[in-house]
Motif scaffolding. Sequence first.
Motif, PDB file in Angstrom:
ATOM      1  N   TRP A 189       2.532  -3.109  -0.166  1.00 50.54           N
ATOM      2  CA  TRP A 189       1.556  -2.942   0.917  1.00 50.54           C
ATOM      3  C   TRP A 189       1.474  -1.474   1.354  1.00 50.54           C
ATOM      4  O   TRP A 189       0.422  -0.983   1.735  1.00 50.54           O
ATOM      5  N   PHE A 190       2.629  -0.767   1.242  1.00 51.31           N
ATOM      6  CA  PHE A 190       2.654   0.625   1.694  1.00 51.31           C
ATOM      7  C   PHE A 190       1.978   1.584   0.715  1.00 51.31           C
ATOM      8  O   PHE A 190       1.770   2.746   1.039  1.00 51.31           O
ATOM      9  N   ASN A 191       1.602   1.076  -0.467  1.00 56.10           N
ATOM     10  CA  ASN A 191       0.902   1.937  -1.436  1.00 56.10           C
ATOM     11  C   ASN A 191      -0.414   2.471  -0.871  1.00 56.10           C
ATOM     12  O   ASN A 191      -0.913   3.492  -1.312  1.00 56.10           O
ATOM     13  N   ARG A 192      -0.987   1.721   0.069  1.00 56.80           N
ATOM     14  CA  ARG A 192      -2.322   2.086   0.566  1.00 56.80           C
ATOM     15  C   ARG A 192      -2.305   3.314   1.475  1.00 56.80           C
ATOM     16  O   ARG A 192      -3.347   3.848   1.802  1.00 56.80           O
ATOM     17  N   PHE A 193      -1.118   3.724   1.905  1.00 53.90           N
ATOM     18  CA  PHE A 193      -1.062   4.894   2.790  1.00 53.90           C
ATOM     19  C   PHE A 193      -0.786   6.155   1.980  1.00 53.90           C
ATOM     20  O   PHE A 193      -0.065   6.102   0.990  1.00 53.90           O
ATOM     21  N   PRO A 194      -1.351   7.283   2.418  1.00 55.39           N
ATOM     22  CA  PRO A 194      -1.052   8.517   1.698  1.00 55.39           C
ATOM     23  C   PRO A 194       0.423   8.884   1.871  1.00 55.39           C
ATOM     24  O   PRO A 194       1.023   8.605   2.905  1.00 55.39           O
ATOM     25  N   ARG A 195       0.974   9.461   0.851  1.00 57.93           N
ATOM     26  CA  ARG A 195       2.377   9.889   0.889  1.00 57.93           C
ATOM     27  C   ARG A 195       2.396  11.281   1.506  1.00 57.93           C
ATOM     28  O   ARG A 195       1.908  12.234   0.915  1.00 57.93           O
ATOM     29  N   CYS A 196       2.941  11.384   2.711  1.00 63.10           N
ATOM     30  CA  CYS A 196       2.786  12.630   3.471  1.00 63.10           C
ATOM     31  C   CYS A 196       3.854  13.657   3.119  1.00 63.10           C
ATOM     32  O   CYS A 196       5.027  13.323   2.986  1.00 63.10           O
ATOM     33  N   ARG A 197       3.422  14.893   3.028  1.00 60.85           N
ATOM     34  CA  ARG A 197       4.356  16.014   2.876  1.00 60.85           C
ATOM     35  C   ARG A 197       4.428  16.798   4.187  1.00 60.85           C
ATOM     36  O   ARG A 197       5.274  17.679   4.350  1.00 60.85           O
ATOM     37  N   THR A 198       3.537  16.491   5.089  1.00 61.22           N
ATOM     38  CA  THR A 198       3.515  17.142   6.404  1.00 61.22           C
ATOM     39  C   THR A 198       3.469  16.035   7.463  1.00 61.22           C
ATOM     40  O   THR A 198       3.088  14.907   7.160  1.00 61.22           O
ATOM     41  N   PRO A 199       3.862  16.359   8.707  1.00 62.79           N
ATOM     42  CA  PRO A 199       3.892  15.305   9.734  1.00 62.79           C
ATOM     43  C   PRO A 199       2.501  14.784  10.092  1.00 62.79           C
ATOM     44  O   PRO A 199       1.700  15.511  10.674  1.00 62.79           O
ATOM     45  N   LYS A 200       2.222  13.561   9.715  1.00 66.16           N
ATOM     46  CA  LYS A 200       0.940  12.932  10.057  1.00 66.16           C
ATOM     47  C   LYS A 200       1.219  11.519  10.525  1.00 66.16           C
ATOM     48  O   LYS A 200       2.137  10.880  10.036  1.00 66.16           O
ATOM     49  N   LEU A 201       0.424  11.055  11.459  1.00 61.16           N
ATOM     50  CA  LEU A 201       0.620   9.722  12.032  1.00 61.16           C
ATOM     51  C   LEU A 201      -0.587   8.847  11.732  1.00 61.16           C
ATOM     52  O   LEU A 201      -1.724   9.267  11.955  1.00 61.16           O
ATOM     53  N   PHE A 202      -0.350   7.653  11.217  1.00 65.15           N
ATOM     54  CA  PHE A 202      -1.440   6.718  10.944  1.00 65.15           C
ATOM     55  C   PHE A 202      -1.263   5.487  11.832  1.00 65.15           C
ATOM     56  O   PHE A 202      -0.382   4.670  11.577  1.00 65.15           O
ATOM     57  N   PRO A 203      -2.063   5.375  12.881  1.00 65.98           N
ATOM     58  CA  PRO A 203      -1.937   4.201  13.751  1.00 65.98           C
ATOM     59  C   PRO A 203      -2.163   2.913  12.949  1.00 65.98           C
ATOM     60  O   PRO A 203      -3.076   2.849  12.127  1.00 65.98           O
ATOM     61  N   VAL A 204      -1.300   1.951  13.169  1.00 59.91           N
ATOM     62  CA  VAL A 204      -1.394   0.677  12.449  1.00 59.91           C
ATOM     63  C   VAL A 204      -1.257  -0.481  13.427  1.00 59.91           C
ATOM     64  O   VAL A 204      -0.793  -0.310  14.550  1.00 59.91           O
ATOM     65  N   ASP A 205      -1.664  -1.653  12.947  1.00 57.76           N
ATOM     66  CA  ASP A 205      -1.495  -2.868  13.722  1.00 57.76           C
ATOM     67  C   ASP A 205      -0.014  -3.262  13.660  1.00 57.76           C
ATOM     68  O   ASP A 205       0.516  -3.529  12.587  1.00 57.76           O
ATOM     69  N   PRO A 206       0.687  -3.253  14.816  1.00 54.27           N
ATOM     70  CA  PRO A 206       2.139  -3.481  14.784  1.00 54.27           C
ATOM     71  C   PRO A 206       2.523  -4.838  14.197  1.00 54.27           C
ATOM     72  O   PRO A 206       3.567  -4.961  13.553  1.00 54.27           O
ATOM     73  N   VAL A 207       1.681  -5.860  14.404  1.00 49.16           N
ATOM     74  CA  VAL A 207       2.028  -7.199  13.902  1.00 49.16           C
ATOM     75  C   VAL A 207       1.960  -7.217  12.372  1.00 49.16           C
ATOM     76  O   VAL A 207       2.865  -7.701  11.681  1.00 49.16           O
ATOM     77  N   GLU A 208       0.893  -6.612  11.851  1.00 50.94           N
ATOM     78  CA  GLU A 208       0.757  -6.566  10.395  1.00 50.94           C
ATOM     79  C   GLU A 208       1.888  -5.725   9.790  1.00 50.94           C
ATOM     80  O   GLU A 208       2.482  -6.090   8.783  1.00 50.94           O
ATOM     81  N   LEU A 209       2.187  -4.606  10.446  1.00 51.64           N
ATOM     82  CA  LEU A 209       3.260  -3.745   9.948  1.00 51.64           C
ATOM     83  C   LEU A 209       4.581  -4.499   9.916  1.00 51.64           C
ATOM     84  O   LEU A 209       5.312  -4.465   8.932  1.00 51.64           O
ATOM     85  N   GLN A 210       4.883  -5.219  11.010  1.00 57.26           N
ATOM     86  CA  GLN A 210       6.171  -5.911  11.103  1.00 57.26           C
ATOM     87  C   GLN A 210       6.353  -6.899   9.955  1.00 57.26           C
ATOM     88  O   GLN A 210       7.439  -7.034   9.406  1.00 57.26           O
ATOM     89  N   SER A 211       5.261  -7.556   9.556  1.00 55.51           N
ATOM     90  CA  SER A 211       5.378  -8.536   8.483  1.00 55.51           C
ATOM     91  C   SER A 211       5.772  -7.864   7.162  1.00 55.51           C
ATOM     92  O   SER A 211       6.299  -8.508   6.267  1.00 55.51           O
ATOM     93  N   HIS A 212       5.509  -6.560   7.063  1.00 54.25           N
ATOM     94  CA  HIS A 212       5.885  -5.855   5.835  1.00 54.25           C
ATOM     95  C   HIS A 212       7.202  -5.098   5.982  1.00 54.25           C
ATOM     96  O   HIS A 212       7.698  -4.515   5.035  1.00 54.25           O
TER      97      HIS A 212
END
Length: 215
Positions: free
Chosen positions: A184-207
Amino acid sequence: MTPTVEYLEERFDTFNEMCFEGALPRIPIKLSDGKSFIGRLTYRPVRDWRGRVVRKEDFVLRISTRFDLPETEVEDTLIHEMIHYWIALQNLPDSSTHGKVFRAKMKEINERHGRHLSISHRSTPEELDRDKRISEHWLCVSLLADGRTALTVCAKPCAGTIQRAFRHARSIRSMSWYRSFDPWFNRFPRCRTPKLFPVDPVELQSHLNGAEKLK
Ligand SMILES: [Zn+2]
């Protein structure tokens, strides 16, 4: 949200004034059940006797209602298609589908209006879910000062630098780190610098359930 034609027409008029100086005549906007795209612009090229395209006609802008996307993504998709329309309408030559002209206009809109238009058509949620590659992810889950939850998938060698930067960030209330192999985490860019991607906490927790919490 699932957009309606009336909603999209109203947004079209608003973005036309905001981003295109009102240069875009209204065109039919249709809802589609397509799962291979979120937005799509179609038209018919009109050619002269030498076969050169002199103008484009019969524009139709389609937005898929198959996906329940956040409103900002629906808007960004609409604006993305409007850039295609703006280029086609002026018969501007571009270096490719999302060539120099497209990118320049997109950059201008992103900068002037704080949007997050992307170069390619966004992958649909189904395409994202189909990505099952297994790889190691180093994750930082941040609780932001405004109450949102944000995710950062870090390139492993950069995790230390990102952690130090986040520790000093006022917008971050707390953070926790995980190691996970969930695709599921493949969909996010792999960061080399500090960046924040707001996510749905419930969906995140399930992963995060199968993830290893790091100290
Ligand atoms: Zn496009």
